[in-house]
Design a protein around this motif. Structure first.
Motif, PDB file in Angstrom:
ATOM      1  N   ASP A 147      19.554  14.050   4.067  1.00 21.43           N
ATOM      2  CA  ASP A 147      19.332  14.165   2.629  1.00 21.43           C
ATOM      3  C   ASP A 147      17.869  13.867   2.341  1.00 21.43           C
ATOM      4  N   PRO A 148      17.035  14.907   2.131  1.00 17.75           N
ATOM      5  CA  PRO A 148      15.598  14.659   1.898  1.00 17.75           C
ATOM      6  C   PRO A 148      15.343  13.749   0.698  1.00 17.75           C
ATOM      7  N   ASN A 149      16.179  13.844  -0.342  1.00 15.67           N
ATOM      8  CA  ASN A 149      15.978  12.992  -1.520  1.00 15.67           C
ATOM      9  C   ASN A 149      16.208  11.525  -1.177  1.00 15.67           C
ATOM     10  N   ALA A 150      17.260  11.252  -0.410  1.00 14.58           N
ATOM     11  CA  ALA A 150      17.527   9.867  -0.017  1.00 14.58           C
ATOM     12  C   ALA A 150      16.401   9.331   0.863  1.00 14.58           C
ATOM     13  N   ILE A 151      15.850  10.179   1.735  1.00 15.33           N
ATOM     14  CA  ILE A 151      14.746   9.745   2.594  1.00 15.33           C
ATOM     15  C   ILE A 151      13.520   9.419   1.749  1.00 15.33           C
ATOM     16  N   TYR A 152      13.204  10.287   0.782  1.00 13.70           N
ATOM     17  CA  TYR A 152      12.042  10.036  -0.077  1.00 13.70           C
ATOM     18  C   TYR A 152      12.202   8.727  -0.839  1.00 13.70           C
ATOM     19  N   ARG A 153      13.386   8.516  -1.418  1.00 11.53           N
ATOM     20  CA  ARG A 153      13.605   7.309  -2.216  1.00 11.53           C
ATOM     21  C   ARG A 153      13.555   6.057  -1.339  1.00 11.53           C
ATOM     22  N   SER A 154      14.011   6.163  -0.091  1.00  9.14           N
ATOM     23  CA  SER A 154      13.924   5.008   0.800  1.00  9.14           C
ATOM     24  C   SER A 154      12.477   4.692   1.138  1.00  9.14           C
ATOM     25  N   GLU A 155      11.647   5.734   1.286  1.00 13.66           N
ATOM     26  CA  GLU A 155      10.235   5.508   1.587  1.00 13.66           C
ATOM     27  C   GLU A 155       9.522   4.821   0.425  1.00 13.66           C
ATOM     28  N   VAL A 156       9.816   5.271  -0.811  1.00 11.11           N
ATOM     29  CA  VAL A 156       9.177   4.661  -1.978  1.00 11.11           C
ATOM     30  C   VAL A 156       9.675   3.230  -2.170  1.00 11.11           C
ATOM     31  N   SER A 157      10.989   3.016  -1.997  1.00 10.68           N
ATOM     32  CA  SER A 157      11.546   1.670  -2.153  1.00 10.68           C
ATOM     33  C   SER A 157      10.967   0.704  -1.134  1.00 10.68           C
ATOM     34  N   GLY A 158      10.676   1.197   0.047  1.00 14.73           N
ATOM     35  CA  GLY A 158      10.147   0.334   1.102  1.00 14.73           C
ATOM     36  C   GLY A 158       8.642   0.290   1.175  1.00 14.73           C
ATOM     37  N   SER A 159       7.954   0.871   0.195  1.00 17.29           N
ATOM     38  CA  SER A 159       6.486   0.895   0.200  1.00 17.29           C
ATOM     39  C   SER A 159       5.964  -0.147  -0.777  1.00 17.29           C
ATOM     40  N   LYS A 160       5.505  -1.269  -0.252  1.00 17.66           N
ATOM     41  CA  LYS A 160       5.031  -2.371  -1.093  1.00 17.66           C
ATOM     42  C   LYS A 160       3.774  -2.977  -0.495  1.00 17.66           C
ATOM     43  N   LEU A 161       2.927  -3.474  -1.361  1.00 21.67           N
ATOM     44  CA  LEU A 161       1.682  -4.113  -0.935  1.00 21.67           C
ATOM     45  C   LEU A 161       1.501  -5.399  -1.716  1.00 21.67           C
ATOM     46  N   ALA A 162       1.216  -6.488  -1.011  1.00 24.78           N
ATOM     47  CA  ALA A 162       0.926  -7.763  -1.670  1.00 24.78           C
ATOM     48  C   ALA A 162      -0.180  -8.457  -0.899  1.00 24.78           C
ATOM     49  N   GLU A 163      -1.228  -8.827  -1.602  1.00 25.00           N
ATOM     50  CA  GLU A 163      -2.354  -9.548  -1.004  1.00 25.00           C
ATOM     51  C   GLU A 163      -2.546 -10.854  -1.774  1.00 25.00           C
ATOM     52  N   GLU A 164      -2.536 -11.954  -1.056  1.00 25.36           N
ATOM     53  CA  GLU A 164      -2.686 -13.264  -1.677  1.00 25.36           C
ATOM     54  C   GLU A 164      -3.861 -13.998  -1.045  1.00 25.36           C
ATOM     55  N   THR A 165      -4.750 -14.471  -1.883  1.00 27.17           N
ATOM     56  CA  THR A 165      -5.897 -15.249  -1.417  1.00 27.17           C
ATOM     57  C   THR A 165      -5.808 -16.645  -2.020  1.00 27.17           C
ATOM     58  N   ILE A 166      -5.812 -17.666  -1.163  1.00 25.15           N
ATOM     59  CA  ILE A 166      -5.750 -19.058  -1.613  1.00 25.15           C
ATOM     60  C   ILE A 166      -7.049 -19.743  -1.215  1.00 25.15           C
ATOM     61  N   SER A 167      -7.803 -20.185  -2.200  1.00 21.64           N
ATOM     62  CA  SER A 167      -9.051 -20.916  -1.968  1.00 21.64           C
ATOM     63  C   SER A 167      -8.826 -22.369  -2.350  1.00 21.64           C
ATOM     64  N   SER A 168      -9.223 -23.286  -1.479  1.00 21.66           N
ATOM     65  CA  SER A 168      -8.923 -24.693  -1.760  1.00 21.66           C
ATOM     66  C   SER A 168     -10.104 -25.585  -1.417  1.00 21.66           C
ATOM     67  N   VAL A 169     -10.124 -26.744  -2.059  1.00 23.84           N
ATOM     68  CA  VAL A 169     -11.097 -27.784  -1.768  1.00 23.84           C
ATOM     69  C   VAL A 169     -10.382 -29.118  -1.948  1.00 23.84           C
ATOM     70  N   TYR A 170     -10.714 -30.091  -1.110  1.00 22.54           N
ATOM     71  CA  TYR A 170     -10.019 -31.370  -1.242  1.00 22.54           C
ATOM     72  C   TYR A 170     -10.979 -32.523  -0.973  1.00 22.54           C
ATOM     73  N   LEU A 171     -10.605 -33.649  -1.557  1.00 21.74           N
ATOM     74  CA  LEU A 171     -11.345 -34.900  -1.369  1.00 21.74           C
ATOM     75  C   LEU A 171     -10.349 -35.951  -0.909  1.00 21.74           C
ATOM     76  N   GLN A 172     -10.670 -36.652   0.191  1.00 21.75           N
ATOM     77  CA  GLN A 172      -9.749 -37.640   0.743  1.00 21.75           C
ATOM     78  C   GLN A 172     -10.506 -38.908   1.103  1.00 21.75           C
ATOM     79  N   GLY A 173      -9.845 -40.038   0.916  1.00 20.26           N
ATOM     80  CA  GLY A 173     -10.457 -41.312   1.282  1.00 20.26           C
ATOM     81  C   GLY A 173      -9.402 -42.317   1.691  1.00 20.26           C
TER      82      GLY A 173
END
Length: 468
Positions: free
Chosen positions: A73-99
């Motif tokens: 089923d070409p339609n089912a294949i297309y919809r599975s490709e779109v459903s499984g196509s995701k992008l997430a980029e997370e950048t965490i910048s941190s600084v800390y002070l300890q004593g």
């Protein structure tokens, strides 16, 4: 992430699907020729009779010989490709002070600090918008037929082209950023040489899953009135990461060179815990997705949100370990250990905690001699409440899935053959404890609670180990 699911449907030599073996025109696409004679001869679980199974090797060989007997089923294949196509980029910048600092001849020690974290997220996910298949004039107004129904760009009979117009690969874009501060302090005090008191206070964070940002956006048909089946469905990119404030106290006593006993307690307060809701879309919420409030303001939205009230988790911990040096010489090398954890969730939203285990017990003993060693460990896990079951016909509110209590026994042994070689054995779940799953509410009869049983069996591993 890109994923693709391709399903093959077996149609047989005549290429005609049949749904019953008594079809007057005949049926050549049944699974009978591919039955697994060996596996199908086994008795079914829980006293059921044998179940017929397909042998995958037979089926695969048949596909290689006659690939034209299968359709996709070409339609089912297309919809599975779109459903499984995701992008997430997370950048965490941190600084800390300890004593750290010590007082009273170093009997009191303090360690503390502050950590700051800036989080930036960019994500893309699938976009579903039925109105993209409506014809419009030069001013963007929808064109309709004589009955007032919208004129379609592609007829519904062409499912693949309709999906290409209305189901867009990574068509939803999301951006999110937040700053969090995490102060903490840890203190320990040597009451005596073998007795230590500890206390800690700190903050932690629970970030939303990446799918929260890249899960996709489903828009309603704006030419149809709002309804439970015609609404906005989306993961809330505006949701806040939950934070927890924890206080822990612990007392530790050390038996000189032979063991330790300790007892502790903690309290953790969660703020902005996650939950799911359905409510009318606000202009502020629609703006997060670049949606026109004039078009979508009347529609409900199903999404996640932060609980307005706090949830508290508190617990007690006990641990004990000691080498039994008072035993006679022939029993030297024996060590016993045990630990207990008890948890409790409090607050009006405590039901949002899924899967936490209220009671956990571990105990065991070990024997270590010059040429061999043995260890037995028992692990008890109390029953735990899992996901809620949606109320419906014959399903009352407050119905949950429950994991059963279990007791595991693991045994390990090692025997030294030479200076460099040893035989070892590892017997996991020696008592072959199963895991039961139950579904019930306070009014469910006990005889109707059971749902399924998973039998893991016991895993025995033997081997030869070398150290050089």
């Amino acid at each position: 992430m890109r994923a693709r699911a391709q399903t093959f449907t077996y149609r047989g030599a005549d290429g005609r699907p049949t749904t019953t073996p008594t079809d007057p025109a005949g049926s050549d696409d049944g699974a009978g020729p591919f039955v697994d004679e060996v596996f199908s001869g086994r008795s079914g679980p829980m006293g059921f009779p044998a179940i017929e199974w397909v042998e995958n090797y037979k089926f695969w060989d048949h596909y290689q010989t006659h690939p034209d007997y299968f359709t996709i089923d070409p339609n089912a294949i297309y919809r599975s490709e779109v459903s499984g196509s995701k992008l997430a980029e997370e950048t965490i910048s941190s600084v800390y002070l300890q004593g750290d600092v010590a007082f009273f001849s170093r009997r009191l020690k303090l360690v503390g600090g502050l950590r700051a974290e800036q989080t930036n997220v960019n994500a893309q996910g699938p976009l579903t918008s039925p109105t993209r298949n409506f014809q419009r004039d030069a001013n963007g107004r929808m064109l309709t037929n004589a009955s007032g129904s919208p004129l379609l760009i592609v007829p519904t009979s062409n499912a693949l082209e309709v999906s290409r117009l209305t189901f867009i690969d990574r068509g939803q874009h999301a951006k999110k950023e937040y700053l969090r501060l995490f102060p903490n302090i840890n203190a320990s005090y040597n009451v005596s040489e073998n007795f230590i008191a500890r206390v800690a206070h700190y903050y932690s964070i629970g970030r939303p899953d990446f799918n929260q940002y890249a899960g996709g956006l489903t828009l309603p048909n704006t030419e149809v009135a709002p309804s439970p089946t015609n609404r906005i469905t989306v993961n809330n990119i505006g949701i806040k990461a939950w934070t927890a404030r924890t206080t822990k106290v612990r007392l530790e006593y050390y038996f000189e060179r032979v063991g330790q006993i300790s007892v502790g307690a903690f309290r953790r307060d969660f703020a902005n815990f996650f939950s799911t809701t359905m409510a009318n879309a606000t202009p502020e919420f629609l703006a997060l997705y670049g949606l026109d409030a004039g078009i979508y303001d009347d529609y409900d939205v199903r999404t996640q949100y932060n609980l307005p009230s706090s949830v508290r988790m508190q617990g007690l911990e006990f641990a004990y370990k000691q080498s039994l040096t008072f035993l006679p010489s022939w029993a030297r090398g024996v060590q016993v250990f045990a630990n207990v954890t008890a948890l409790r969730a409090l607050g009006s939203e405590a039901a949002e905690f899924e899967g936490f285990i209220p009671r956990t017990y571990n105990w065991g003993l070990s024997l270590n001699r010059e040429n061999y060693g043995l260890r037995a460990n028992w692990n008890y896990r109390g029953k735990q409440r899992r996901a809620p079951v949606a109320a419906g016909r014959s399903i009352a509110p407050d119905t949950y899935t429950w994991g059963s209590k279990r007791l595991y026994l693991d045994v390990e042994g090692q025997f030294r053959l030479t200076r460099h070689l040893s035989l070892f054995a590892n017997l996991r779940n020696l008592n072959a404890a199963p895991e039961d799953l139950k579904v019930f509410n306070p009014s469910t009869p006990a005889t109707a609670n059971f749902r399924q049983r998973t039998e893991f069996g016991s895993l025995w591993t033997f081997g030869l180990k070398g150290a050089f």
